[in-house]
Design an enzyme around this catalytic site. Sequence first.
Site, short mmCIF file in Angstrom:
data_model
loop_
_atom_site.label_atom_id
_atom_site.label_comp_id
_atom_site.label_asym_id
_atom_site.label_seq_id
_atom_site.Cartn_x
_atom_site.Cartn_y
_atom_site.Cartn_z
CG PHE A 120 43.46 33.15 -18.12
CD1 PHE A 120 43.65 32.52 -17.07
CD2 PHE A 120 43.16 34.51 -18.13
CE1 PHE A 120 43.37 33.19 -15.62
CE2 PHE A 120 42.84 35.37 -16.96
CZ PHE A 120 43.26 34.34 -15.55
CB ILE B 210 33.45 41.51 -9.50
CG1 ILE B 210 33.03 40.94 -10.93
CG2 ILE B 210 33.24 42.65 -9.50
CD1 ILE B 210 31.61 40.82 -11.11
CG HIS C 295 39.32 37.56 -1.35
ND1 HIS C 295 38.86 36.99 -2.14
CD2 HIS C 295 39.53 36.40 -0.21
CE1 HIS C 295 38.70 35.60 -1.88
NE2 HIS C 295 38.98 35.28 -0.86
C1 DLZ Z 1 35.61 34.43 -1.97
C2 DLZ Z 1 35.39 34.95 -3.35
C3 DLZ Z 1 35.23 36.25 -3.49
C4 DLZ Z 1 35.17 37.35 -2.31
N1 DLZ Z 1 35.04 36.80 -4.83
C5 DLZ Z 1 35.18 36.07 -5.90
C6 DLZ Z 1 34.74 36.37 -7.19
O1 DLZ Z 1 34.55 37.63 -7.48
N2 DLZ Z 1 34.92 35.74 -8.09
C7 DLZ Z 1 34.98 34.39 -7.81
O2 DLZ Z 1 35.34 33.59 -8.93
N3 DLZ Z 1 35.33 33.72 -6.70
C8 DLZ Z 1 35.09 34.51 -5.69
N4 DLZ Z 1 35.45 34.15 -4.35
C9 DLZ Z 1 35.58 32.46 -4.23
C10 DLZ Z 1 36.91 31.80 -4.21
O3 DLZ Z 1 37.28 32.10 -5.85
C11 DLZ Z 1 36.82 30.58 -3.80
O4 DLZ Z 1 35.82 29.75 -4.24
C12 DLZ Z 1 36.90 30.41 -2.27
O5 DLZ Z 1 38.00 31.40 -1.76
C13 DLZ Z 1 37.00 29.14 -1.74
O6 DLZ Z 1 38.13 28.60 -2.10
#
Ligand code: DLZ
Length: 163
Positions: A121, A90, A96
């Site tokens: 996917f 999200i 990011h």
């Molecule tokens: C860090 C992060 C952020 C900000 N947002 C999401 C998200 O919306 N959905 C998701 O699945 N993961 C998010 N992550 C975590 C990253 O996928 C990952 O787990 C971290 O950067 C550690 O490698």
Amino acid sequence: MATGLGNLSDYKSNSLPDGSSYKITLVVSEWNESITNALKIAAIETLISLKVNSENINTIHVPGSFELIYGAKLAQEKNPDAVIVIGSIIQGETKHFDFICNAVSNGIKDLNIINKVPVIFCVLTDYNLKQAQDRSGGKYGNKGIEAAIAALKMSKIRKEENK
Ligand code: DLZ
């Protein structure tokens, strides 16, 4: 996108593969867990409704969507008929979102090119929580259902090609 056409999760089970001989692995991200859990439950219920034995459905949990790539790679090494990756990304206030979305979609694409086990996917990439809810059991259906169907169709294609 195509969600403008309505609920895409409706299906007729008599036109789908019989899942009784297939093993499916789900790799599920813990980020936005209320969404990924709803996708996971719908995928499992759909697989079981299409005759996949519950003992042949394995689940691996990973911390976030970025880790779905590594989780899927590990899952492929055990040679199930198909792997489904489930995540919910999200958008926040920074770039990011774009990096994670691109990395995950490219990583899963690469695994599909390199290895023989198909990876489905099921990663929602939404601008807000409401959009994610609409696609994980809300007005646009549940993408977990569509992923389960895609997994069985790809399992059948792979078996027919003797891969
Ligand atoms: C860090 C992060 C952020 C900000 N947002 C999401 C998200 O919306 N959905 C998701 O699945 N993961 C998010 N992550 C975590 C990253 O996928 C990952 O787990 C971290 O950067 C550690 O490698």
